[in-house]
Design a protein around this motif. Structure first.
Motif, PDB file in Angstrom:
ATOM      1  N   LEU A  29      48.002  45.184  44.872  1.00  0.00           N
ATOM      2  CA  LEU A  29      47.348  44.210  45.736  1.00  0.00           C
ATOM      3  C   LEU A  29      45.911  44.591  46.101  1.00  0.00           C
ATOM      4  CD1 LEU A  29      47.741  41.543  47.211  1.00  0.00           C
ATOM      5  CD2 LEU A  29      48.658  42.809  49.154  1.00  0.00           C
ATOM      6  N   PRO A  30      45.607  45.864  46.475  1.00  0.00           N
ATOM      7  CA  PRO A  30      44.213  46.189  46.815  1.00  0.00           C
ATOM      8  C   PRO A  30      43.248  45.944  45.651  1.00  0.00           C
ATOM      9  CG  PRO A  30      45.691  47.908  47.604  1.00  0.00           C
ATOM     10  CD  PRO A  30      46.502  47.014  46.729  1.00  0.00           C
ATOM     11  N   LEU A  31      43.677  46.278  44.425  1.00  0.00           N
ATOM     12  CA  LEU A  31      42.817  46.048  43.265  1.00  0.00           C
ATOM     13  C   LEU A  31      42.625  44.552  43.012  1.00  0.00           C
ATOM     14  CD1 LEU A  31      44.061  48.755  40.725  1.00  0.00           C
ATOM     15  CD2 LEU A  31      41.948  48.753  42.072  1.00  0.00           C
ATOM     16  N   LYS A  32      43.702  43.799  43.192  1.00  0.00           N
ATOM     17  CA  LYS A  32      43.603  42.364  42.979  1.00  0.00           C
ATOM     18  C   LYS A  32      42.668  41.726  44.011  1.00  0.00           C
ATOM     19  CE  LYS A  32      47.475  39.902  43.119  1.00  0.00           C
ATOM     20  NZ  LYS A  32      48.755  39.292  42.671  1.00  0.00           N
ATOM     21  N   ARG A  33      42.777  42.162  45.232  1.00  0.00           N
ATOM     22  CA  ARG A  33      41.884  41.631  46.271  1.00  0.00           C
ATOM     23  C   ARG A  33      40.433  41.991  45.985  1.00  0.00           C
ATOM     24  NH1 ARG A  33      44.344  39.247  50.374  1.00  0.00           N
ATOM     25  NH2 ARG A  33      46.507  39.791  50.926  1.00  0.00           N
ATOM     26  N   ALA A  34      40.205  43.217  45.488  1.00  0.00           N
ATOM     27  CA  ALA A  34      38.840  43.629  45.168  1.00  0.00           C
ATOM     28  C   ALA A  34      38.266  42.775  44.034  1.00  0.00           C
ATOM     29  CB  ALA A  34      38.816  45.101  44.784  1.00  0.00           C
ATOM     30  N   LEU A  35      39.089  42.475  43.035  1.00  0.00           N
ATOM     31  CA  LEU A  35      38.640  41.639  41.925  1.00  0.00           C
ATOM     32  C   LEU A  35      38.365  40.212  42.382  1.00  0.00           C
ATOM     33  CD1 LEU A  35      38.179  41.091  38.908  1.00  0.00           C
ATOM     34  CD2 LEU A  35      40.641  40.688  38.702  1.00  0.00           C
ATOM     35  N   ALA A  36      39.220  39.696  43.254  1.00  0.00           N
ATOM     36  CA  ALA A  36      39.095  38.304  43.696  1.00  0.00           C
ATOM     37  C   ALA A  36      37.870  38.088  44.572  1.00  0.00           C
ATOM     38  CB  ALA A  36      40.350  37.881  44.441  1.00  0.00           C
ATOM     39  N   GLY A  37      37.447  39.124  45.281  1.00  0.00           N
ATOM     40  CA  GLY A  37      36.317  38.972  46.180  1.00  0.00           C
ATOM     41  C   GLY A  37      36.759  38.501  47.558  1.00  0.00           C
ATOM     42  N   ASN A  61      34.309  29.847  39.748  1.00  0.00           N
ATOM     43  CA  ASN A  61      33.698  29.956  41.079  1.00  0.00           C
ATOM     44  C   ASN A  61      32.173  30.045  41.006  1.00  0.00           C
ATOM     45  OD1 ASN A  61      33.795  32.477  39.829  1.00  0.00           O
ATOM     46  ND2 ASN A  61      33.851  33.594  41.769  1.00  0.00           N
ATOM     47  N   ARG A  62      31.611  30.002  39.797  1.00  0.00           N
ATOM     48  CA  ARG A  62      30.170  30.183  39.644  1.00  0.00           C
ATOM     49  C   ARG A  62      29.478  28.871  39.275  1.00  0.00           C
ATOM     50  NH1 ARG A  62      32.042  34.651  36.625  1.00  0.00           N
ATOM     51  NH2 ARG A  62      31.466  33.594  34.676  1.00  0.00           N
ATOM     52  N   GLY A  63      28.744  28.315  40.210  1.00  0.00           N
ATOM     53  CA  GLY A  63      27.908  27.167  39.922  1.00  0.00           C
ATOM     54  C   GLY A  63      28.675  25.925  39.511  1.00  0.00           C
ATOM     55  N   ARG A  64      27.951  25.023  38.886  1.00  0.00           N
ATOM     56  CA  ARG A  64      28.507  23.735  38.476  1.00  0.00           C
ATOM     57  C   ARG A  64      28.816  23.774  36.985  1.00  0.00           C
ATOM     58  NH1 ARG A  64      27.221  18.999  41.761  1.00  0.00           N
ATOM     59  NH2 ARG A  64      26.467  19.705  43.779  1.00  0.00           N
ATOM     60  N   ALA A  65      30.046  23.426  36.652  1.00  0.00           N
ATOM     61  CA  ALA A  65      30.444  23.387  35.253  1.00  0.00           C
ATOM     62  C   ALA A  65      29.868  22.154  34.578  1.00  0.00           C
ATOM     63  CB  ALA A  65      31.968  23.374  35.147  1.00  0.00           C
ATOM     64  N   ALA A  66      29.583  22.271  33.279  1.00  0.00           N
ATOM     65  CA  ALA A  66      29.081  21.124  32.524  1.00  0.00           C
ATOM     66  C   ALA A  66      30.170  20.064  32.430  1.00  0.00           C
ATOM     67  CB  ALA A  66      28.660  21.569  31.132  1.00  0.00           C
ATOM     68  N   PRO A  67      29.794  18.790  32.534  1.00  0.00           N
ATOM     69  CA  PRO A  67      30.800  17.734  32.412  1.00  0.00           C
ATOM     70  C   PRO A  67      31.355  17.691  30.999  1.00  0.00           C
ATOM     71  CG  PRO A  67      28.594  16.803  32.465  1.00  0.00           C
ATOM     72  CD  PRO A  67      28.444  18.255  32.768  1.00  0.00           C
ATOM     73  N   PRO A  68      32.553  17.135  30.829  1.00  0.00           N
ATOM     74  CA  PRO A  68      33.151  17.073  29.487  1.00  0.00           C
ATOM     75  C   PRO A  68      32.291  16.262  28.533  1.00  0.00           C
ATOM     76  CG  PRO A  68      34.374  15.707  31.052  1.00  0.00           C
ATOM     77  CD  PRO A  68      33.418  16.517  31.843  1.00  0.00           C
ATOM     78  N   ARG A  69      32.231  16.749  27.250  1.00  0.00           N
ATOM     79  CA  ARG A  69      31.361  16.106  26.264  1.00  0.00           C
ATOM     80  C   ARG A  69      32.069  14.995  25.492  1.00  0.00           C
ATOM     81  NH1 ARG A  69      29.714  21.107  22.789  1.00  0.00           N
ATOM     82  NH2 ARG A  69      31.951  21.461  23.132  1.00  0.00           N
ATOM     83  N   ASP A  70      33.304  15.252  25.121  1.00  0.00           N
ATOM     84  CA  ASP A  70      34.033  14.273  24.316  1.00  0.00           C
ATOM     85  C   ASP A  70      35.524  14.519  24.501  1.00  0.00           C
ATOM     86  OD1 ASP A  70      34.989  16.222  22.167  1.00  0.00           O
ATOM     87  OD2 ASP A  70      32.817  16.449  22.012  1.00  0.00           O
ATOM     88  N   ALA A  71      36.315  13.532  24.073  1.00  0.00           N
ATOM     89  CA  ALA A  71      37.754  13.602  24.287  1.00  0.00           C
ATOM     90  C   ALA A  71      38.389  14.764  23.522  1.00  0.00           C
ATOM     91  CB  ALA A  71      38.401  12.281  23.875  1.00  0.00           C
TER      92      ALA A  71
END
Length: 362
Positions: A29-37, A61-71
């Motif tokens: 658990l401590p390692l997982k919490r450290a990774l999760a932030g 969790n980082r910024g805005r993801a690009a919208p989907p390009r195609d189906a």
């Protein structure tokens, strides 16, 4: 034609990443919490730690993801990511691949049967999620098997035509036709007549609710119950949750907008089948809605439950405040998704298999 099948599971690369992810989630658990932030606390809710880890290792969790390009990209991505977050194979479930008639030809389907079941049972006709653009019986195999095992009823997973090749109303028409066929031919699916329910997640949850509403309006056979995981309800993004959780929690506002534009042509946006919250909901069958706290679609689904209750419909709302959109198919991400699905299965079983009356009672 029906054939018994054994589910092959995700591909080699997805299985490798799934093994690596499970190793990370199994860290102390401590390692997982450290990774999760730092803990993620929004709107009075705390995100489940395992999903916080997933969010970190995938970069969601980082910024805005690009919208989907195609189906095609969407479909490939859902299939791959689904294989990574899938749970272990569900024991005690038999699978049979089959077809059911849709509105314009046969639809691929898969029937799940508990291996302890010998006679007829209620049946849940299930419509997969995927933004009306992706998904199918394989992407939702684990979820349908879990519902089958936990509720101890048959589950029929049905594929419908997908946008943008087949935009609205094709998916709605397919799902209405598929339910009508099962309700009218219960013996073919081992179903008890009058005990055919509908269910779905996300886009499939919207379709399940729409099937119930359309059958009430038409006076045809009505589903015995509706099970909806985090359903799409409104095309117009006015709910606060769209802003609160529209970025950083896997499903983004941009993706919702693009998928909606592929699904519904502008000239059909006013179709009443797309406006459940503005419709007369009286007469709808009992409904169970499970929402996720960190889901941009949360508020509109919960508002629909309020409207159902106001119309006199027995409607149950279960918010899982620590989970994200799509949790029902992420059964390998810690214990919480499986617990949430099991809760829904209990509600399904209680609705379709009510407890026998106590003979001691007058």
């Amino acid at each position: 034609m029906s054939t018994s099948v054994s589910h092959a599971g995700p591909g080699l690369r997805a299985r490798a990443l799934r093994t690596a992810l499970h190793a990370v989630l199994g860290m102390p658990l401590p390692l997982k919490r450290a990774l999760a932030g730092r803990p993620v606390h929004v709107d009075g809710q705390d995100l489940d730690l395992d999903f916080q880890v997933l969010r970190t290792v995938t970069g969601s969790n980082r910024g805005r993801a690009a919208p989907p390009r195609d189906a095609r990209t969407i479909r490939t991505g859902q299939s791959f990511f689904g294989g990574v977050v899938a749970g272990d194979p569900e024991p005690g479930v038999l699978r049979t691949d089959t077809t059911v008639p849709g509105a314009d030809g046969d639809l691929t389907a898969r029937l799940y049967t508990p291996d302890t079941l010998t006679g007829a049972s209620p049946v849940l006709v299930y419509f997969h999620g995927g933004g009306f653009v992706a998904g199918g019986v394989d992407t939702h195999d684990g979820l349908c098997a879990a519902l089958c095992a936990d509720a101890e009823v048959r589950v029929l997973s049905v594929e419908y035509r997908l946008a943008p090749e087949h935009p609205f109303p094709a998916p709605v028409e397919d799902c209405v036709a598929a339910f009508g066929y099962v309700a009218g031919h219960p013996d073919r699916f081992g179903a008890v007549a009058g005990s055919v329910a509908v269910g779905g997640d996300s886009a499939g949850g919207s379709l399940a609710l729409t099937v119930a509403h359309e059958t009430v309006r038409s006076g045809g056979p009505v589903p015995a119950f509706v099970l909806a995981f985090f359903p799409v309800v409104d095309l117009v993004p006015t709910a606060p949750s769209r802003t609160l959780f529209g970025h950083g929690f896997f499903l983004t506002s941009e993706a919702i907008d693009v998928l909606t534009s592929w699904y519904v042509p502008d000239e059909l946006r006013s179709d009443p089948r797309l406006a459940l919250t503005d419709s007369d909901l009286a007469g709808m069958p009992p409904v169970y809605v499970a929402t996720a706290g960190f889901d941009p679609l949360r508020d509109e689904a919960e508002a629909l439950v309020d409207r159902l209750r106001a119309a006199g419909v027995p409607a149950t709302l279960r918010r899982h405040p620590d989970l994200v959109h799509g949790f029902a198919t992420a059964l390998g991400i810690g214990p919480r998704p499986r617990q949430a699905v099991a809760e829904a299965a209990v509600a399904l079983r209680a609705a379709l298999l009510p407890a026998p009356a106590d003979p001691a009672e007058p």
